[in-house]
Design an enzyme around this catalytic site. Sequence first.
Site, short mmCIF file in Angstrom:
data_model
loop_
_atom_site.label_atom_id
_atom_site.label_comp_id
_atom_site.label_asym_id
_atom_site.label_seq_id
_atom_site.Cartn_x
_atom_site.Cartn_y
_atom_site.Cartn_z
CG ASP A 85 -0.25 0.12 2.53
OD1 ASP A 85 0.72 -0.64 2.76
OD2 ASP A 85 -0.66 0.97 3.36
CD GLU A 180 4.31 0.39 6.91
OE1 GLU A 180 5.23 0.62 7.70
OE2 GLU A 180 3.90 1.24 6.07
CD GLU A 181 2.96 4.09 4.09
OE1 GLU A 181 2.99 4.74 5.17
OE2 GLU A 181 3.93 4.00 3.33
#
Length: 418
Positions: A85, A180-181
């Site tokens: 992502d 993850e972001e």
Amino acid sequence: MFDKYSFTVREKFLRYVTIDTQSDPHSKTSPSTEKQFTLSRLLAKELQAMGIADASVDLHGYVYATIPSNSEKKVPVICFCSHVDTAPDCTGAGVKPIVHENYSGADIVLPDDPTQVITTREHPYLSKKIGEDIITASGTTLLGADDKAGVAVIMDMANYLITHPEVKHGAIRILFTTDEEIGRGVDHVNMEQLGAEFGYTLDAGERGVVEDETFSADAITFTFYGVSAHPGYGKDKLVNAIKVASAFIDSLPKDELSPETTDGRYGFVHPVHIEGIGEKVTVEFILRDFVTGKLTAYADYLRDKANDALKIFPGARVDVQVREQYRNMKEVLDQYPQVAAFAKEAVERAGMEVIASSARGGTDGSRLSFMGLPCPNLFTGEMAFHGKHEYVSVQDMEKAVEMTVHLAAIWEEKGSIA
């Protein structure tokens, strides 16, 4: 070792960044955006085409794959991990990557928005990249090097190891995560299915960097409640939660304890979201420091500031919720010194100087380390991430491929289990 190898990392990266994989912090699904599946499915197909038969995508968009051991030794299973992502901070739709061949050192004007100029003054690392091939976006989007550079590096590493069986290594697990972001990258990782003993995320910047320390992180939410009343008849009745929250925010120091005023080992408190109406306003903060214990002090400091705001507006009240996000990976990695030591040796074998660094942020490895997978973070070349000035050097990515191949070999040489 790599003299006659045709790296594939550049072509892979250029293909991956054109796929929009932006995550959404307000979504309740996993992954938070369906479009992340597009890249995950492509990666699984490419791994299968390399001959990695077990490459698959799970219902959360995670990609799992195994490069089988070709060693007669009993070697710990290691994992290489990156995330698919891109950050919500800047759009990732319609990325048009541009390769600036043999970079001259001049400012880079991005053609689709000439007001976007990448300068060596603002980005001093770029001045070290003269003569290299620099990839940027076109000026209206981020590039996506965070972390598609890491994804492309791992994919090229897999290609190298599959096509060069003379390099002995143990079993290697590949993990590509989603979200993850937005702090959910490993929420649904199946550690039993992963089956690795040690790991490495590929999600750091400058060439040669090995990060074995990250911030510890908490989130804290303040919900201010006012008193609703008709504004025409609100005297001595109405209490405006917007004003309470504004007084709270305004009381924060202007010259310390914030991301814009700190660097090095100094932590911060940072408001990241505010919404509401006169009756109710929610303010969300992130708390960051390398010393985990300081997070409690930061939370107490903000509570005091909130209570000071309540004194100005009698009748208002506040609810406070604290949520753990991740912890400093060094607390775990210090127990397994060989994990970072092998990574540093791999950097040196690839002909680079090691830059031992502490990340002013977190990685999937921060949480994976506390889930039983000690997991430092290694360089990919990604720079100026989360914005339109993001860039990456092709040569940095190629060096990262070399490093990961050497790292796999070092574990076979030195990490074998008696």
